[in-house]
Design an enzyme around this catalytic site. Sequence first.
Site, PDB file in Angstrom:
ATOM      1  CB  CYS A 131      -7.258  -7.153   2.518  1.00  0.00           C
ATOM      2  SG  CYS A 131      -5.831  -6.064   2.466  1.00  0.00           S
TER       3      CYS A 131
ATOM      4  CB  VAL B  93      -0.968  -0.009   1.205  1.00  0.00           C
ATOM      5  CG1 VAL B  93      -1.622   1.350   1.390  1.00  0.00           C
ATOM      6  CG2 VAL B  93      -2.043  -1.071   0.975  1.00  0.00           C
TER       7      VAL B  93
HETATM    8  P1  NAI Z   1       3.015  -4.842   3.975  1.00  0.00           P
HETATM    9  O1  NAI Z   1       3.299  -5.886   4.968  1.00  0.00           O
HETATM   10  O2  NAI Z   1       3.256  -5.088   2.533  1.00  0.00           O
HETATM   11  O3  NAI Z   1       3.842  -3.518   4.350  1.00  0.00           O
HETATM   12  C1  NAI Z   1       3.919  -2.995   5.638  1.00  0.00           C
HETATM   13  C2  NAI Z   1       5.335  -2.450   5.857  1.00  0.00           C
HETATM   14  O4  NAI Z   1       5.364  -1.738   7.084  1.00  0.00           O
HETATM   15  C3  NAI Z   1       6.408  -3.533   5.965  1.00  0.00           C
HETATM   16  O5  NAI Z   1       7.391  -3.325   4.955  1.00  0.00           O
HETATM   17  C4  NAI Z   1       6.981  -3.343   7.375  1.00  0.00           C
HETATM   18  O6  NAI Z   1       8.380  -3.548   7.433  1.00  0.00           O
HETATM   19  C5  NAI Z   1       6.651  -1.899   7.654  1.00  0.00           C
HETATM   20  N1  NAI Z   1       6.614  -1.562   9.075  1.00  0.00           N
HETATM   21  C6  NAI Z   1       5.991  -2.227  10.072  1.00  0.00           C
HETATM   22  N2  NAI Z   1       6.161  -1.588  11.238  1.00  0.00           N
HETATM   23  C7  NAI Z   1       6.898  -0.484  10.976  1.00  0.00           C
HETATM   24  C8  NAI Z   1       7.391   0.586  11.772  1.00  0.00           C
HETATM   25  N3  NAI Z   1       7.118   0.650  13.077  1.00  0.00           N
HETATM   26  N4  NAI Z   1       8.112   1.546  11.175  1.00  0.00           N
HETATM   27  C9  NAI Z   1       8.381   1.487   9.858  1.00  0.00           C
HETATM   28  N5  NAI Z   1       7.934   0.517   9.040  1.00  0.00           N
HETATM   29  C10 NAI Z   1       7.195  -0.467   9.592  1.00  0.00           C
HETATM   30  O7  NAI Z   1       1.498  -4.420   4.216  1.00  0.00           O
HETATM   31  P2  NAI Z   1       0.461  -3.823   3.124  1.00  0.00           P
HETATM   32  O8  NAI Z   1      -0.104  -4.898   2.298  1.00  0.00           O
HETATM   33  O9  NAI Z   1       1.082  -2.636   2.473  1.00  0.00           O
HETATM   34  O10 NAI Z   1      -0.701  -3.338   4.088  1.00  0.00           O
HETATM   35  C11 NAI Z   1      -0.579  -2.193   4.901  1.00  0.00           C
HETATM   36  C12 NAI Z   1      -1.944  -1.834   5.448  1.00  0.00           C
HETATM   37  O11 NAI Z   1      -2.801  -1.472   4.376  1.00  0.00           O
HETATM   38  C13 NAI Z   1      -2.649  -2.971   6.180  1.00  0.00           C
HETATM   39  O12 NAI Z   1      -3.363  -2.428   7.262  1.00  0.00           O
HETATM   40  C14 NAI Z   1      -3.601  -3.505   5.143  1.00  0.00           C
HETATM   41  O13 NAI Z   1      -4.747  -4.075   5.735  1.00  0.00           O
HETATM   42  C15 NAI Z   1      -3.984  -2.263   4.389  1.00  0.00           C
HETATM   43  N6  NAI Z   1      -4.406  -2.494   3.014  1.00  0.00           N
HETATM   44  C16 NAI Z   1      -3.748  -3.384   2.208  1.00  0.00           C
HETATM   45  C17 NAI Z   1      -4.140  -3.576   0.895  1.00  0.00           C
HETATM   46  C18 NAI Z   1      -3.423  -4.560   0.023  1.00  0.00           C
HETATM   47  O14 NAI Z   1      -3.940  -4.844  -1.060  1.00  0.00           O
HETATM   48  N7  NAI Z   1      -2.292  -5.099   0.405  1.00  0.00           N
HETATM   49  C19 NAI Z   1      -5.255  -2.820   0.318  1.00  0.00           C
HETATM   50  C20 NAI Z   1      -5.852  -1.891   1.221  1.00  0.00           C
HETATM   51  C21 NAI Z   1      -5.432  -1.752   2.524  1.00  0.00           C
END
Ligand code: NAI
Length: 482
Positions: free
Chosen positions: A276, A15
């Site tokens: 999700c 995201v």
């Molecule tokens: P992801 O796991 O791909 O990315 C999250 C990133 O945050 C990771 O790279 C991690 O290292 C980083 N991170 C975690 N804690 C941290 C911190 N304290 N400081 C700095 N970086 C940190 O997750 P994704 O898929 O991007 O999802 C993120 C959010 O968006 C979730 O809540 C998800 O439910 C929501 N979302 C996801 C969608 C999707 O299609 N993947 C679509 C819509 C919403």
Amino acid sequence: GMSVKKICCIGAGYVGGPTCSVIAYKCPELQVTVVDVNPQRIAQWNSDELPIFEPSLDEVVKSCRGRNLFFSTDVDQAILEAELIFISVNTPTKNYGLGKGRAADLKFVESCARRIAEIAKSSKIVVEKSTVPVKAAESITNILKANVKPGIKYQVLSNPEFLAEGTAIGDLLNPDRVLIGGEQTSEGQEAVSALGWVYQHWVPREKIITMNTWSSELSKLAANAFLAQRISSINAMSAICEVTGADVSEVAHAIGTDSRIGNKFLKASIGFGGSCFQKDVLNLVYLCECLNLPEVAAYWQKVVDINDYQRRRFSNQIIQRLFNTVTSKTIAILGFAFKKDTGDTRESSAIYICQHLLEEGAHINIYDPKVKKEQILKDLSSRPEIFDSPDRLNELVTICPDAYTAAADSHALVICTEWDEFANLDYKKIYSHMLKPAFVFDGRLILDHNSLLDLGFHVEVIGKRLTRDISRVVRTPAAGST
Ligand code: NAI
């Protein structure tokens, strides 16, 4: 007023990366810095091989990286400089303690809030981009306010993301809507306008919907619950079709022409996957339980239950059709990503189907155009109890470079992901290299079933009976012995 010049996004994932790349692309006068605690991920964002595959993402990133788009591990510096901070970290299902298996784990979101409170030397708009339970913004606000320094003010907004993987860039460039929730105070509304102004660089004003924070947070869970529910509803119909002779694609077409129902997201399959849907529905279920609404919780829980059922039903069908045993048989799995045009395997139905078959001692040959070998092996080893020795996984699973290699000398071909290329394979060639009787199980309804039948395949599809006469299937190889 709050003028935004620098944006920071915490979390460089599926995201944060694409969203901020599009913001930088559409707002050349803004400086956008995406930060992450994972140095490998940041290095990949700064390289020619981005950490995620998404059509057109490369072009967007290349056009603004180093100009007004930066990827960095220096979280503190980016927080210090930005007027507006997106929190876009993962919010996985909790796998421990209270709410285990259902509640969203907010520890990463909370640690971002604490970091911001510790580091900030000026006022910030903090934007909750991650999907969170209702009232999470209140927790973030409380953490920020409990640690606030004199002269600093915080506004917390909810701005859930609706992009879908595989079409992320198109969805971001041309969203159905952008949702912004904020406090119903003048400061709150000023922050809402500041974020709205960023989106107005490319999103028409009427598509930017503003509302109170709790409605905005709940709307994201509601949208995913409704989408997942449509899949489970059509999948539930597919089970009825298979025993009655109705065809689920015909049923979907018939109901989809009703404008109140609409024709999208009505395709029967081996179930929804991705990071999700299940997580967010379970998040909603847990929320309902905490709010003492057990009937509502049970209603939404069934959406996830039907999804598990559909996966299990499909694996069982494969086993049954292969004369009730797949032990030591070779099964070719086409597609491992949770849907086409992504390399993401999180909660992919393919993982479950493969594990069911491995439990039965089947050999599986897997091909996916975008998923790396290491990822597939990692996903399959998530249930180590299936493999009685460490070598067993490598013994049973072969990752193949293409569909033809995967299918060679196999008893059955199983479509798990709807990649376009699977519809255009040379099935005559595939048939000639498979063991007979050769089976195809189309878990995504993407193949031309009649021409496969003509080639001699036994074809099984979700929601439709094609080879109803089991005796014919069984008799073919033994015909000479009667
Ligand atoms: P992801 O796991 O791909 O990315 C999250 C990133 O945050 C990771 O790279 C991690 O290292 C980083 N991170 C975690 N804690 C941290 C911190 N304290 N400081 C700095 N970086 C940190 O997750 P994704 O898929 O991007 O999802 C993120 C959010 O968006 C979730 O809540 C998800 O439910 C929501 N979302 C996801 C969608 C999707 O299609 N993947 C679509 C819509 C919403």
